[in-house]
Design a protein around this motif. Sequence first.
Motif, PDB file in Angstrom:
ATOM      1  N   SER A  45       0.364   5.850  -0.161  1.00  0.00           N
ATOM      2  CA  SER A  45      -0.518   7.010  -0.218  1.00  0.00           C
ATOM      3  C   SER A  45      -0.063   7.900  -1.368  1.00  0.00           C
ATOM      4  O   SER A  45       1.094   8.305  -1.430  1.00  0.00           O
ATOM      5  CB  SER A  45      -0.451   7.777   1.103  1.00  0.00           C
ATOM      6  OG  SER A  45      -1.358   8.847   1.087  1.00  0.00           O
ATOM      7  N   SER A  84       0.841  -1.196   0.000  1.00  0.00           N
ATOM      8  CA  SER A  84       0.000   0.000   0.000  1.00  0.00           C
ATOM      9  C   SER A  84       0.874   1.243   0.000  1.00  0.00           C
ATOM     10  O   SER A  84       1.985   1.235   0.518  1.00  0.00           O
ATOM     11  CB  SER A  84      -0.894   0.021   1.242  1.00  0.00           C
ATOM     12  OG  SER A  84      -1.796  -1.046   1.213  1.00  0.00           O
ATOM     13  N   ALA A 131       7.443   6.590  -2.303  1.00  0.00           N
ATOM     14  CA  ALA A 131       6.066   7.025  -2.554  1.00  0.00           C
ATOM     15  C   ALA A 131       6.011   8.142  -3.596  1.00  0.00           C
ATOM     16  O   ALA A 131       5.080   8.196  -4.405  1.00  0.00           O
ATOM     17  CB  ALA A 131       5.405   7.487  -1.255  1.00  0.00           C
ATOM     18  N   GLY A 172      -2.738  11.983  -1.216  1.00  0.00           N
ATOM     19  CA  GLY A 172      -3.724  11.966  -0.143  1.00  0.00           C
ATOM     20  C   GLY A 172      -4.678  10.788  -0.104  1.00  0.00           C
ATOM     21  O   GLY A 172      -5.524  10.722   0.770  1.00  0.00           O
ATOM     22  N   HIS A 173      -4.577   9.847  -1.031  1.00  0.00           N
ATOM     23  CA  HIS A 173      -5.441   8.670  -0.937  1.00  0.00           C
ATOM     24  C   HIS A 173      -4.604   7.401  -0.993  1.00  0.00           C
ATOM     25  O   HIS A 173      -3.567   7.349  -1.635  1.00  0.00           O
ATOM     26  CB  HIS A 173      -6.542   8.672  -2.021  1.00  0.00           C
ATOM     27  CG  HIS A 173      -6.069   8.290  -3.384  1.00  0.00           C
ATOM     28  ND1 HIS A 173      -5.465   9.180  -4.241  1.00  0.00           N
ATOM     29  CD2 HIS A 173      -6.114   7.103  -4.040  1.00  0.00           C
ATOM     30  CE1 HIS A 173      -5.148   8.551  -5.364  1.00  0.00           C
ATOM     31  NE2 HIS A 173      -5.523   7.299  -5.272  1.00  0.00           N
ATOM     32  N   ARG A 174      -5.077   6.411  -0.246  1.00  0.00           N
ATOM     33  CA  ARG A 174      -4.375   5.127  -0.184  1.00  0.00           C
ATOM     34  C   ARG A 174      -4.740   4.294  -1.407  1.00  0.00           C
ATOM     35  O   ARG A 174      -5.883   4.271  -1.839  1.00  0.00           O
ATOM     36  CB  ARG A 174      -4.745   4.351   1.076  1.00  0.00           C
ATOM     37  CG  ARG A 174      -4.427   5.040   2.372  1.00  0.00           C
ATOM     38  CD  ARG A 174      -2.989   5.028   2.774  1.00  0.00           C
ATOM     39  NE  ARG A 174      -2.520   3.700   3.135  1.00  0.00           N
ATOM     40  CZ  ARG A 174      -1.232   3.412   3.292  1.00  0.00           C
ATOM     41  NH1 ARG A 174      -0.323   4.326   3.110  1.00  0.00           N
ATOM     42  NH2 ARG A 174      -0.854   2.211   3.618  1.00  0.00           N
ATOM     43  N   THR A 175      -3.734   3.622  -1.940  1.00  0.00           N
ATOM     44  CA  THR A 175      -3.960   2.685  -3.032  1.00  0.00           C
ATOM     45  C   THR A 175      -2.988   1.534  -2.843  1.00  0.00           C
ATOM     46  O   THR A 175      -2.083   1.600  -2.013  1.00  0.00           O
ATOM     47  CB  THR A 175      -3.780   3.366  -4.412  1.00  0.00           C
ATOM     48  OG1 THR A 175      -4.239   2.471  -5.429  1.00  0.00           O
ATOM     49  CG2 THR A 175      -2.341   3.751  -4.673  1.00  0.00           C
TER      50      THR A 175
END
Length: 77
Positions: free
Chosen positions: A10, A8, A40, A13-16
Amino acid sequence: MSRVEKRSVSIRGHRTSYSLEKPFHDELSAIAAARALPLAALIAEIDQNRSRETNLSSALRLYVLEWVKGRGSAALP
């Protein structure tokens, strides 16, 4: 053969999540280090530049492949 591992991250601002074999993940980490980027940030860059027809995991593998082939700043499908 290395099994696929789900990870996982981020991005903006969103987790994927993405799934990569360990050798691809290790090489992606090495590329991030060579470019002085957090992993990241590199993944976010690849995600931003990939074709929407290509899923994130495939885009990451293709980026690593292009980098290893010596193209440095890999073109994304």
